[in-house]
Design an enzyme around this catalytic site. Sequence first.
Site, PDB file in Angstrom:
ATOM      1  N   GLY A  46       0.777  -1.241   0.000  1.00  0.00           N
ATOM      2  CA  GLY A  46       0.000   0.000   0.000  1.00  0.00           C
ATOM      3  C   GLY A  46       0.807   1.289   0.000  1.00  0.00           C
ATOM      4  O   GLY A  46       0.344   2.310  -0.486  1.00  0.00           O
ATOM      5  N   GLU A 102       4.218   4.482   5.379  1.00  0.00           N
ATOM      6  CA  GLU A 102       3.066   3.580   5.401  1.00  0.00           C
ATOM      7  C   GLU A 102       1.842   4.287   4.817  1.00  0.00           C
ATOM      8  O   GLU A 102       1.710   5.508   4.910  1.00  0.00           O
ATOM      9  CB  GLU A 102       2.851   3.136   6.867  1.00  0.00           C
ATOM     10  CG  GLU A 102       1.647   2.304   7.184  1.00  0.00           C
ATOM     11  CD  GLU A 102       1.558   0.954   6.466  1.00  0.00           C
ATOM     12  OE1 GLU A 102       1.814   0.891   5.259  1.00  0.00           O
ATOM     13  OE2 GLU A 102       1.152  -0.014   7.125  1.00  0.00           O
ATOM     14  N   ASP A 103       0.958   3.509   4.210  1.00  0.00           N
ATOM     15  CA  ASP A 103      -0.238   4.104   3.603  1.00  0.00           C
ATOM     16  C   ASP A 103      -1.238   4.582   4.651  1.00  0.00           C
ATOM     17  O   ASP A 103      -1.708   5.707   4.598  1.00  0.00           O
ATOM     18  CB  ASP A 103      -0.910   3.105   2.632  1.00  0.00           C
ATOM     19  CG  ASP A 103      -1.199   1.733   3.258  1.00  0.00           C
ATOM     20  OD1 ASP A 103      -0.817   1.493   4.427  1.00  0.00           O
ATOM     21  OD2 ASP A 103      -1.807   0.887   2.567  1.00  0.00           O
ATOM     22  N   ASP A 106      -4.452   2.111  10.969  1.00  0.00           N
ATOM     23  CA  ASP A 106      -5.838   1.772  11.275  1.00  0.00           C
ATOM     24  C   ASP A 106      -5.891   1.310  12.735  1.00  0.00           C
ATOM     25  O   ASP A 106      -5.907   2.135  13.647  1.00  0.00           O
ATOM     26  CB  ASP A 106      -6.249   0.687  10.272  1.00  0.00           C
ATOM     27  CG  ASP A 106      -7.727   0.379  10.257  1.00  0.00           C
ATOM     28  OD1 ASP A 106      -8.521   1.307  10.450  1.00  0.00           O
ATOM     29  OD2 ASP A 106      -8.091  -0.794  10.042  1.00  0.00           O
ATOM     30  N   LYS A 134      -6.558   6.764  10.688  1.00  0.00           N
ATOM     31  CA  LYS A 134      -7.969   6.513  11.028  1.00  0.00           C
ATOM     32  C   LYS A 134      -8.027   6.334  12.544  1.00  0.00           C
ATOM     33  O   LYS A 134      -8.095   5.212  13.046  1.00  0.00           O
ATOM     34  CB  LYS A 134      -8.387   5.204  10.359  1.00  0.00           C
ATOM     35  CG  LYS A 134      -9.516   5.318   9.351  1.00  0.00           C
ATOM     36  CD  LYS A 134     -10.072   3.957   9.045  1.00  0.00           C
ATOM     37  CE  LYS A 134      -9.680   3.442   7.699  1.00  0.00           C
ATOM     38  NZ  LYS A 134     -10.248   2.100   7.395  1.00  0.00           N
ATOM     39  N   PHE A 155     -13.880   2.457   5.131  1.00  0.00           N
ATOM     40  CA  PHE A 155     -12.898   1.702   4.359  1.00  0.00           C
ATOM     41  C   PHE A 155     -12.606   2.471   3.077  1.00  0.00           C
ATOM     42  O   PHE A 155     -13.516   2.888   2.377  1.00  0.00           O
ATOM     43  CB  PHE A 155     -13.386   0.287   4.045  1.00  0.00           C
ATOM     44  CG  PHE A 155     -12.253  -0.609   3.641  1.00  0.00           C
ATOM     45  CD1 PHE A 155     -11.463  -1.228   4.599  1.00  0.00           C
ATOM     46  CD2 PHE A 155     -11.943  -0.793   2.301  1.00  0.00           C
ATOM     47  CE1 PHE A 155     -10.377  -2.014   4.234  1.00  0.00           C
ATOM     48  CE2 PHE A 155     -10.858  -1.586   1.924  1.00  0.00           C
ATOM     49  CZ  PHE A 155     -10.076  -2.201   2.898  1.00  0.00           C
ATOM     50  N   ASP A 162      -5.913  -0.776  -1.390  1.00  0.00           N
ATOM     51  CA  ASP A 162      -6.693  -1.680  -2.234  1.00  0.00           C
ATOM     52  C   ASP A 162      -8.031  -2.056  -1.631  1.00  0.00           C
ATOM     53  O   ASP A 162      -8.224  -2.018  -0.411  1.00  0.00           O
ATOM     54  CB  ASP A 162      -5.908  -2.972  -2.450  1.00  0.00           C
ATOM     55  CG  ASP A 162      -5.792  -3.779  -1.155  1.00  0.00           C
ATOM     56  OD1 ASP A 162      -5.194  -3.264  -0.196  1.00  0.00           O
ATOM     57  OD2 ASP A 162      -6.329  -4.906  -1.109  1.00  0.00           O
ATOM     58  N   ARG A 168      -5.596   0.092  -6.657  1.00  0.00           N
ATOM     59  CA  ARG A 168      -4.458   0.783  -6.035  1.00  0.00           C
ATOM     60  C   ARG A 168      -3.945   1.942  -6.894  1.00  0.00           C
ATOM     61  O   ARG A 168      -3.302   2.858  -6.397  1.00  0.00           O
ATOM     62  CB  ARG A 168      -3.283  -0.192  -5.831  1.00  0.00           C
ATOM     63  CG  ARG A 168      -3.536  -1.287  -4.799  1.00  0.00           C
ATOM     64  CD  ARG A 168      -2.222  -2.033  -4.569  1.00  0.00           C
ATOM     65  NE  ARG A 168      -2.383  -3.289  -3.872  1.00  0.00           N
ATOM     66  CZ  ARG A 168      -2.370  -3.425  -2.537  1.00  0.00           C
ATOM     67  NH1 ARG A 168      -2.229  -2.374  -1.768  1.00  0.00           N
ATOM     68  NH2 ARG A 168      -2.502  -4.609  -1.993  1.00  0.00           N
TER      69      ARG A 168
HETATM   70  P1  IMP Z   1      -3.526  -1.755  11.015  1.00  0.00           P
HETATM   71  O1  IMP Z   1      -2.523  -2.810  11.342  1.00  0.00           O
HETATM   72  O2  IMP Z   1      -4.911  -2.134  11.474  1.00  0.00           O
HETATM   73  O3  IMP Z   1      -3.128  -0.372  11.446  1.00  0.00           O
HETATM   74  O4  IMP Z   1      -3.722  -1.777   9.466  1.00  0.00           O
HETATM   75  C1  IMP Z   1      -2.849  -1.290   8.612  1.00  0.00           C
HETATM   76  C2  IMP Z   1      -2.995  -1.944   7.251  1.00  0.00           C
HETATM   77  O5  IMP Z   1      -4.339  -2.358   6.956  1.00  0.00           O
HETATM   78  C3  IMP Z   1      -2.669  -0.903   6.235  1.00  0.00           C
HETATM   79  O6  IMP Z   1      -1.302  -0.934   5.913  1.00  0.00           O
HETATM   80  C4  IMP Z   1      -3.529  -1.291   5.056  1.00  0.00           C
HETATM   81  O7  IMP Z   1      -2.854  -2.220   4.257  1.00  0.00           O
HETATM   82  C5  IMP Z   1      -4.721  -1.974   5.661  1.00  0.00           C
HETATM   83  N1  IMP Z   1      -5.873  -1.049   5.744  1.00  0.00           N
HETATM   84  C6  IMP Z   1      -6.378  -0.479   6.855  1.00  0.00           C
HETATM   85  N2  IMP Z   1      -7.428   0.295   6.564  1.00  0.00           N
HETATM   86  C7  IMP Z   1      -7.585   0.235   5.240  1.00  0.00           C
HETATM   87  C8  IMP Z   1      -8.516   0.847   4.312  1.00  0.00           C
HETATM   88  O8  IMP Z   1      -9.430   1.616   4.669  1.00  0.00           O
HETATM   89  N3  IMP Z   1      -8.347   0.525   3.007  1.00  0.00           N
HETATM   90  C9  IMP Z   1      -7.368  -0.300   2.553  1.00  0.00           C
HETATM   91  N4  IMP Z   1      -6.486  -0.887   3.375  1.00  0.00           N
HETATM   92  C10 IMP Z   1      -6.591  -0.619   4.698  1.00  0.00           C
HETATM   93 MG    MG Z   2      -0.646  -1.676   3.951  1.00  0.00          MG
END
Ligand code: IMP
Ligand code: MG
Length: 191
Positions: A46, A102-103, A106, A134, A155, A162, A168
């Site tokens: 991402g 990082e993208d 979350d 987020k 989302f 993606d 993407r």
């Molecule tokens: P975390 O570990 O929950 O912080 O998630 C991080 C990863 O989940 C990111 O690097 C994304 O790849 C994926 N992710 C989280 N939210 C989204 C979203 O809204 N759209 C797409 N990918 C997401």
């Molecule tokens: Mg990611």
Amino acid sequence: MQDYREVLDEILVSEEMLQTRITELGAEISRDYEHESLHLVCILRGGVLFLTDLMRRITVPNTIDFMAVTSYGAAARQSTGQVRITMDLKDEIYGRNVLLVEDIVDSGYTIASVLKFLETRHPRSLRVCALLDKPERREVEVPIHYRGFTIPNKFVFGYGLDLDEYYRNLPFVASVNLERYTPAIDPEEVV
Ligand code: IMP
Ligand code: MG
């Protein structure tokens, strides 16, 4: 795969907003690391579009490397908290100024695990640059030193992010209308 226009709910961050903000972030990072060099570590997949735009706005000497992690299966849209490193860095980070690119942050599990993993290698410094944040979804506290945009609990897809691996390449970040989205059948679930 459906045309993205069928599943798009709302464009949350336009191409122009992204590019303007990334220019600002590049300038801020360049000021902070003045007279130093910087090692940009991109988390696949991402973060790729963000990395390639950001690095072109950074004026201090820099190098790049990649790592990949998975936190959940392709069809799930929630982190399980189980983060696995699927591809390690190519180069050593000992003694270097590392900036994680990082993208989106979350739940925070991905960044938290990657930071813990990289700290054991004793970089000179270790910071996080996340395009999207987020905060409503956070389950573990993580430091975000450079943040592009704070977004609501929706989302999103586009600009590296993606929806089941598609979309993407779009130049903006949009929220998805999950009622109008029909996921393709997961081949792993077909017996
Ligand atoms: P975390 O570990 O929950 O912080 O998630 C991080 C990863 O989940 C990111 O690097 C994304 O790849 C994926 N992710 C989280 N939210 C989204 C979203 O809204 N759209 C797409 N990918 C997401
Ligand atoms: Mg990611």
